[in-house]
Design an enzyme around this catalytic site. Structure first.
Site, PDB file in Angstrom:
ATOM      1  N   ASP A 138     -27.659 -17.366  -5.292  1.00 46.79           N
ATOM      2  CA  ASP A 138     -27.616 -15.905  -5.119  1.00 46.79           C
ATOM      3  C   ASP A 138     -27.476 -15.612  -3.626  1.00 46.79           C
ATOM      4  O   ASP A 138     -28.062 -14.679  -3.085  1.00 46.79           O
ATOM      5  CB  ASP A 138     -28.883 -15.254  -5.680  1.00 46.79           C
ATOM      6  CG  ASP A 138     -28.781 -13.721  -5.746  1.00 46.79           C
ATOM      7  OD1 ASP A 138     -27.637 -13.198  -5.737  1.00 46.79           O
ATOM      8  OD2 ASP A 138     -29.830 -13.051  -5.795  1.00 46.79           O
ATOM      9  N   ASP A 155     -35.168 -15.964  -0.841  1.00 42.54           N
ATOM     10  CA  ASP A 155     -34.969 -15.594  -2.250  1.00 42.54           C
ATOM     11  C   ASP A 155     -34.396 -16.751  -3.081  1.00 42.54           C
ATOM     12  O   ASP A 155     -33.225 -16.723  -3.472  1.00 42.54           O
ATOM     13  CB  ASP A 155     -34.039 -14.356  -2.298  1.00 42.54           C
ATOM     14  CG  ASP A 155     -34.198 -13.595  -3.608  1.00 42.54           C
ATOM     15  OD1 ASP A 155     -35.018 -14.004  -4.444  1.00 42.54           O
ATOM     16  OD2 ASP A 155     -33.475 -12.591  -3.785  1.00 42.54           O
TER      17      ASP A 155
HETATM   18  N1  LIG Z   1     -40.328 -13.835   4.537  1.00 47.23           N
HETATM   19  C1  LIG Z   1     -39.993 -12.555   4.617  1.00 47.23           C
HETATM   20  N2  LIG Z   1     -40.195 -11.834   5.755  1.00 47.23           N
HETATM   21  C2  LIG Z   1     -39.858 -10.530   5.832  1.00 47.23           C
HETATM   22  N3  LIG Z   1     -39.303  -9.835   4.819  1.00 47.23           N
HETATM   23  C3  LIG Z   1     -39.068 -10.494   3.664  1.00 47.23           C
HETATM   24  C4  LIG Z   1     -39.395 -11.869   3.499  1.00 47.23           C
HETATM   25  N4  LIG Z   1     -39.052 -12.256   2.246  1.00 47.23           N
HETATM   26  C5  LIG Z   1     -38.533 -11.158   1.662  1.00 47.23           C
HETATM   27  N5  LIG Z   1     -38.518 -10.104   2.495  1.00 47.23           N
HETATM   28  C6  LIG Z   1     -38.019  -8.732   2.212  1.00 47.23           C
HETATM   29  O1  LIG Z   1     -38.227  -8.460   0.842  1.00 47.23           O
HETATM   30  C7  LIG Z   1     -36.969  -8.250   0.169  1.00 47.23           C
HETATM   31  C8  LIG Z   1     -37.023  -8.847  -1.231  1.00 47.23           C
HETATM   32  O2  LIG Z   1     -37.274 -10.241  -1.175  1.00 47.23           O
HETATM   33  P1  LIG Z   1     -36.401 -11.280  -1.989  1.00 47.23           P
HETATM   34  O3  LIG Z   1     -37.038 -12.620  -1.821  1.00 47.23           O
HETATM   35  O4  LIG Z   1     -34.971 -11.167  -1.582  1.00 47.23           O
HETATM   36  O5  LIG Z   1     -36.618 -10.820  -3.505  1.00 47.23           O
HETATM   37  P2  LIG Z   1     -35.724  -9.975  -4.536  1.00 47.23           P
HETATM   38  O6  LIG Z   1     -34.373  -9.702  -3.874  1.00 47.23           O
HETATM   39  O7  LIG Z   1     -35.613 -10.872  -5.733  1.00 47.23           O
HETATM   40  O8  LIG Z   1     -36.522  -8.743  -4.814  1.00 47.23           O
HETATM   41  C9  LIG Z   1     -35.935  -8.873   1.072  1.00 47.23           C
HETATM   42  O9  LIG Z   1     -34.685  -8.267   0.928  1.00 47.23           O
HETATM   43  C10 LIG Z   1     -36.519  -8.628   2.454  1.00 47.23           C
HETATM   44  O10 LIG Z   1     -36.256  -7.318   2.880  1.00 47.23           O
HETATM   45 MG   LIG Z   2     -33.189 -10.721  -2.499  1.00 49.90          MG
END
Ligand SMILES: Nc1ncnc2c1ncn2[C@@H]1O[C@H](COP(=O)(O)OP(=O)(O)O)[C@@H](O)[C@H]1O
Ligand SMILES: [Mg+2]
Length: 317
Positions: free
Chosen positions: A250, A267
């Protein structure tokens, strides 16, 4: 029967004790397949959490308060990390997505750095199921400690789609993200350093500062030379992932965070093993294509499928 809509209970005025209008209750039912639970079962679950005396009594009283039931959610899922001194506070909500909500926390004395990201997955019943089956193919089921589940009865429960089986698949989905982060971090791929995994939550290095989380690449303006360097680095990372038995599956400019010249790929729950997944090469090509498409805006021309094919031949054949 219906499901409570995912976002409802994070809203300020949501109260599971108040029945919703009939029209709301039937909304979204059509086309939804199995894995439905009665409203009552879901409400019972929330109330069980809301009235959990241990959670109420906990010393953990985060700065970030959020909506009423969000507080219950935060206490329940992050309280144990507070007790284990992995976090000392919850400062802000970074983003609520379809599948998980990410919070910025201050690090506890036993966690590295100053800030920690807590990615709390929705409990299975609240999750907007994406097409998981495609990604699960060829994967081992992982348990709550990240260990492969080999127990025959458990595997039968999963195959038969019982409630317990579905719960195990849910845990495995998160465990898979954590296991991928660990493997890739150890291999030197720029992913957030994983810190812990428990209670529906993955704890990891936070990207950004307390005021502002790192933006995703898609909303960043790079200089041409930065763009060229980053393009080359990301392709190298995709190949290192492949060499370490992972395809992100993804990958896009939405799942790369960029902060002061550094970046992290995030992610990973859907990532697949190239050795066992039937569509591995297609997924690799899709990842590489999205990266190439993003960098085309900087005038960087590339041939995505040739790049992916060459990586595949170098690493897999
Ligand atoms: N380690 C991190 N540090 C800062 N922000 C994060 C981090 N992991 C995720 N995020 C924020 O959270 C959002 C969602 O996380 P993600 O892992 O992409 O899950 P999903 O897209 O499945 O909801 C990301 O787009 C980012 O903005
Ligand atoms: Mg994401």
């Amino acid at each position: 029967m219906s499901r409570i809509r995912t976002q409802d209970w994070l809203n300020e005025d949501f109260d599971p004790r108040v029945p919703r209008r009939r029209a709301d209750l039937t909304k979204g039912l059509r086309g939804e397949r199995a894995d439905r639970y009665s409203d009552q079962a879901i409400i019972d679950e929330i109330l069980a959490h809301a009235d959990d005396p241990e959670a109420q009594a906990a010393a953990f009283n985060p700065t970030y308060q959020g909506a009423r039931y969000e507080r219950v959610w935060i206490r329940n899922y992050l309280g144990a990390f507070y007790d284990r001194r992995l976090i000392s506070d919850v400062l802000r909500k970074v983003k609520g997505g379809k599948e998980a909500t990410v919070y910025c926390c201050s690090a506890g004395s036993l966690a590295p750095g100053d800030l920690v990201a807590a990615k709390i997955y929705r409990p299975r019943q609240f999750r907007n199921l994406r097409n998981d089956a495609l990604y699960r193919q060829g994967r081992e089921i992982l348990g709550a400690r990240g260990q492969p589940v080999r127990d025959r009865r458990a595997l039968v429960a999963i195959r038969e789609g019982t409630r317990k089986g579905k719960e195990m698949e849910h845990v495995s989905w998160l465990a898979h993200e954590y296991a991928s982060l660990r493997a890739l971090h150890a291999a030197g791929v720029p992913v957030p350093e994983p810190i812990a995994f428990a209670n529906n939550t993955v704890l990891m290095e936070y990207c950004g500062d307390a005021k502002r989380p790192a933006p995703a690449l898609h909303s960043v303006r790079l200089s041409l030379s930065e763009a060229r360097d980053l393009f080359a680095s990301l392709l190298r990372d995709v190949e290192t992932m492949l060499a370490n038995g992972r395809i992100h599956a993804d990958l896009s400019a939405f799942n790369v965070l960029y902060w002061r010249g550094e970046y992290r790929i995030i992610d990973f729950p859907q990532s697949v093993d190239p050795a066992t997944h039937d569509s591995a090469l297609d997924l690799l090509q899709r990842d590489v294509t999205r990266i190439c498409q993003y960098f085309a805006r900087y005038g960087i021309a590339s041939h995505a499928s040739a790049l992916a094919q060459a990586m595949w031949e170098r690493q897999m054949i």
